[in-house]
Design a protein around this motif. Structure first.
Motif, mmCIF file in Angstrom:
data_model
loop_
_atom_site.group_PDB
_atom_site.id
_atom_site.type_symbol
_atom_site.label_atom_id
_atom_site.label_comp_id
_atom_site.label_asym_id
_atom_site.label_seq_id
_atom_site.Cartn_x
_atom_site.Cartn_y
_atom_site.Cartn_z
ATOM 1 N N PHE A 1 6.595 2.403 -8.920
ATOM 2 C CA PHE A 1 5.970 3.691 -8.616
ATOM 3 C C PHE A 1 7.027 4.706 -8.234
ATOM 4 C CE2 PHE A 1 3.995 6.620 -5.509
ATOM 5 C CZ PHE A 1 2.975 7.136 -6.297
ATOM 6 N N GLU B 1 -2.769 10.727 -3.055
ATOM 7 C CA GLU B 1 -2.383 9.878 -4.179
ATOM 8 C C GLU B 1 -2.156 8.485 -3.602
ATOM 9 O OE1 GLU B 1 0.861 9.641 -7.844
ATOM 10 O OE2 GLU B 1 0.877 11.344 -6.455
ATOM 11 N N SER C 1 6.900 8.932 -7.315
ATOM 12 C CA SER C 1 6.169 10.197 -7.237
ATOM 13 C C SER C 1 7.015 11.191 -6.472
ATOM 14 C CB SER C 1 4.825 10.021 -6.536
ATOM 15 O OG SER C 1 4.111 11.245 -6.521
ATOM 16 N N TYR D 1 0.846 -1.185 0.000
ATOM 17 C CA TYR D 1 0.000 0.000 0.000
ATOM 18 C C TYR D 1 0.887 1.243 0.000
ATOM 19 C CZ TYR D 1 -3.453 -3.427 1.545
ATOM 20 O OH TYR D 1 -4.271 -4.527 1.631
ATOM 21 N N ARG E 1 -1.855 4.084 -4.182
ATOM 22 C CA ARG E 1 -1.582 2.947 -5.049
ATOM 23 C C ARG E 1 -1.610 1.666 -4.220
ATOM 24 N NH1 ARG E 1 -1.887 6.692 -7.965
ATOM 25 N NH2 ARG E 1 -0.669 7.217 -9.829
ATOM 26 N N CYS E 2 -1.914 0.566 -4.880
ATOM 27 C CA CYS E 2 -1.877 -0.742 -4.225
ATOM 28 C C CYS E 2 -1.349 -1.751 -5.238
ATOM 29 C CB CYS E 2 -3.271 -1.139 -3.739
ATOM 30 S SG CYS E 2 -3.289 -2.647 -2.753
ATOM 31 N N PHE E 3 -0.387 -2.588 -4.826
ATOM 32 C CA PHE E 3 0.248 -3.549 -5.712
ATOM 33 C C PHE E 3 0.237 -4.942 -5.082
ATOM 34 C CE2 PHE E 3 2.296 0.574 -6.298
ATOM 35 C CZ PHE E 3 2.166 0.766 -7.670
#
Length: 245
Positions: A136, A161, A138, A117, A163-165
């Motif tokens: 990622f 902002e 940023s 996360y 993201r989840c991977f």
């Protein structure tokens, strides 16, 4: 199989900027990090300098992130509620009369089971790499306008902002997060080079000395006249397919 390799390395440090040293004021950054059988969480926050209680804000934001991911790892929180809960706990951790002047940036990366996360609000830098490939990057800093949209009593969930991977136990994970006292000095496009440098530095240092070694690097970083506080956390998890275990 390399049974001697170290599965995980983690280090974090925050140092007071020259401006705050000169004026006898406190470091307005805050950091938090932990690794255990449940996973890993790392967080940096930078209190917005013009706000009177920004140091309270950064500390509350980090505490909120650490608490939320502990709850998630224990099964006490649904992943869809992560951001909302971080915001709620951040505000609960600050006296009501201080909330209007306790804005802060916040960046986190957390590994829980088979997921990573990532969240950030405000400026700073965040890098995440899996098996040598950048997942990622940023970086948010604007030297010209100096505009920051931080975590505050007036911010919304859409300000983040996120993201989840998905990952597996075989994946090697490398990560770096830092406040803008660091990010403004990293050349755009060279984030991976910076990540390589700090991963190598903490991997070469014995575990008990890693935080001190990173603090020394950040202290030297500030001697070029940079006045801002500087905070960074670096992490590497060696995956099984790369010879660890």
């Amino acid at each position: 199989m390399n049974n001697n390799c170290e599965k995980e390395v983690l280090a974090g440090a925050t140092v007071c900027g020259e401006y705050h040293k000169l004026h006898g004021t406190e470091n307005q950054d805050a950091i938090g990090f932990a690794v255990n059988d449940s996973g890993m969480v790392m967080c940096v926050a930078d209190g917005v300098g013009s706000h009177k209680y920004s140091a309270e804000g950064s500390k509350s934001a980090v505490a909120a992130v650490m608490q939320v991911f502990a709850l998630l790892a224990q099964g006490g929180l649904d992943q869809t509620a992560i951001t909302e809960e971080i915001c709620a706990l951040y505000m609960e951790g600050i006296p009501a009369e201080h909330l209007g002047k306790a804005a802060t940036t916040c960046i986190y990366i957390a590994v829980v089971e088979q997921r990573i996360y990532v969240g950030l609000i405000g400026d700073g830098i965040c890098c995440l790499r899996k098996n040598g490939e950048m997942l990622f990057v940023s970086r948010k800093d604007d030297d010209f306008s100096n505009i920051v949209y931080p975590l505050s009593v007036g911010s919304t969930l859409s300000s983040w902002e996120l993201r989840c991977f998905d990952i597996t136990e075989y994946d090697t994970i490398e990560a770096l997060i830092a406040t803008d006292g660091i990010s403004v000095d990293i050349i755009p496009g060279k984030e991976g080079v910076c990540l390589d440098y700090f991963i190598r530095k903490i991997s070469e240092t014995p575990g008990e000395n890693r935080n001190v070694a990173l603090s020394e690097i950040l202290t030297e970083w500030g001697k070029d006249g940079s006045s801002d506080d500087k905070s960074m956390i670096v992490y590497k998890r060696q995956g099984e397919k790369n010879g660890c275990y």
